[in-house]
Write an enzyme that holds these catalytic residues in place. Structure first.
Site, mmCIF file in Angstrom:
data_model
loop_
_atom_site.group_PDB
_atom_site.id
_atom_site.type_symbol
_atom_site.label_atom_id
_atom_site.label_comp_id
_atom_site.label_asym_id
_atom_site.label_seq_id
_atom_site.Cartn_x
_atom_site.Cartn_y
_atom_site.Cartn_z
ATOM 1 C CD GLN A 1 -66.200 -11.405 -35.691
ATOM 2 O OE1 GLN A 1 -65.330 -12.006 -36.409
ATOM 3 N NE2 GLN A 1 -67.475 -11.530 -35.875
ATOM 4 C CG HIS B 1 -65.485 -12.268 -40.869
ATOM 5 N ND1 HIS B 1 -66.289 -12.011 -42.153
ATOM 6 C CD2 HIS B 1 -66.374 -12.443 -39.816
ATOM 7 C CE1 HIS B 1 -67.633 -12.315 -41.895
ATOM 8 N NE2 HIS B 1 -67.540 -12.685 -40.607
ATOM 9 C CD GLU C 1 -67.451 -24.186 -47.507
ATOM 10 O OE1 GLU C 1 -68.509 -23.648 -48.098
ATOM 11 O OE2 GLU C 1 -66.282 -23.997 -47.496
ATOM 12 C CE1 TYR D 1 -60.339 -26.329 -49.890
ATOM 13 C CE2 TYR D 1 -58.837 -24.667 -50.223
ATOM 14 C CZ TYR D 1 -59.132 -26.130 -49.970
ATOM 15 O OH TYR D 1 -58.122 -27.167 -49.962
ATOM 16 C CE1 TYR E 1 -75.510 -14.556 -40.544
ATOM 17 C CE2 TYR E 1 -73.816 -12.991 -41.536
ATOM 18 C CZ TYR E 1 -74.175 -14.087 -40.889
ATOM 19 O OH TYR E 1 -73.021 -14.744 -40.248
#
Length: 361
Positions: free
Chosen positions: A80, A144, A236, A246, A257
């Site tokens: 990513q 991420h 979220e 958070y 998963y």
């Protein structure tokens, strides 16, 4: 590269909410095609825009002509990672500064980094590029990175960082994984950051306990919000407050998963609840608060791109309720959503490798 531009009218599509068509449609036009993994989009005052491709290309479009920009940093193009967001500050007309976020090689791995350069007058080069911030090295893997950039109403720069697949690190103030960081435009740390002077804490951290925030934006009052990926369920929308936790991975509305429970449940004292969450996950990326310029009835509404369900989610102005889903062949893996200066809504489609523009029917 000018052949990548297209003014072709694609079609008129209905808005869907729970399967029922809304009263008003939108016209979707293709603005630019031929993009490989488009990630970030930013408008320049006076016309023109910039778009990133994850493989490392930054393209400027001015007067209908597209050209690649030299001087972009080398990126860690894996998983990513790559060249991610781009941000044009409010004083661009004077400063010519352009900010980019990207995954930067660090030893055996990579981390999220923020840098800036000055766009040359002809748009061909990002001059004097400098790294302003990079997360503490040592993260391996290719997922991420987070990586949205927002210029705050206070003039500081906010950057989202994913937890890099290292879940416990999101609760460790000694690491920037899973945080929103806040720095000045020269990369220095503002003295009023919440953890300045706290032993063992990274002073750039503004909030923490995030999983992978891939959307960030200011609302009409200048308040920062982020939208972040959950695991299986539990994506979220969060209103970002100074020093707030958070909760990831201690609390979540999703599951691993594997189906296993995450952490300690859905709430815990001292940990902030999301304003809205999605279950099943939509894989959110890109966040926008709409001014209402072309659609007055949408003033203040929240728009979130979906990489999973090939749509754009439209939420109420308080962010608590999903009101509609904009679905069309063009909304294939929406990576970014932006309001243009004229009030039209632009979005990046990874599936189509293109930029599209929406206006009222």
């Amino acid at each position: 590269m000018s052949g990548r531009m297209a003014g072709l009218l694609i079609g008129v599509w209905a808005l869907f909410a729970g399967g029922a068509a809304a009263a008003q449609g939108v016209v979707i036009e293709r603005v630019m095609a031929g993009l490989d993994e488009p990630w970030g989009l930013a408008f320049m005052p006076g016309g023109g825009f910039l778009v990133t491709e994850r493989g490392g290309d930054l393209t400027v479009v001015m007067n209908g002509e597209a050209q690649r920009v030299r001087g972009v940093p080398d990126v860690y193009d894996s998983g990513q990672g790559g060249l991610l967001d781009v941000m044009v500050p409010r004083d661009f007309a004077q400063s010519r500064e352009v900010f980019v976020s990207y995954s930067k090689t660090q030893g055996g791995g990579a981390g999220t980094a923020l840098g800036k350069g000055r766009l040359s007058a002809d748009g061909t080069a990002l001059e004097g590029f400098e790294v302003l911030f990079e997360m503490e090295p040592g993260s391996s893997g290719g997922r991420h990175f987070g990586s949205r950039i927002v210029e705050g109403s206070d003039g500081y720069i906010y950057l989202t960082i994913g937890e890099r697949g290292d879940r416990p690190a999101a609760q460790d103030l000694g690491r920037e994984n899973g945080s929103v960081v806040r720095v000045a435009r020269d990369g220095s740390v503002p003295s009023d950051n919440p953890f300045v002077g706290q032993a063992g804490a990274q002073p750039e951290i503004w909030s923490y306990g995030h999983r992978n925030p891939q959307g960030a934006a200011l609302d009409g009052r200048g308040q920062l919000w982020v939208v972040e990926h959950g695991a299986q369920g539990g994506d979220e929308l969060n209103r970002v407050e100074k020093g707030a936790n958070y909760g990831w991975p201690v609390i979540s509305y999703g599951r691993h998963y594997s189906g296993a429970k995450i952490g300690e449940g859905v709430e815990k004292p001292g940990m902030v609840q999301p304003v809205h969450y999605w279950d099943p996950s939509i894989a959110p990326s890109g966040l926008m608060f709409y001014s209402g310029r072309l659609w007055p009835e949408w003033e203040g509404h929240v728009f979130v791109g979906s990489l999973k369900f090939d749509m754009i989610s439209r939420l109420s102005a308080d962010g608590r309720a999903e009101l509609a889903r904009i679905e069309a062949p063009e909304t294939s893996r929406v990576r970014d959503v932006r309001e243009a200066p004229d009030g039209s809504i632009w979005f990046l489609s990874v599936g189509e490798g293109a930029i599209f523009r929406m206006t009222p029917e």
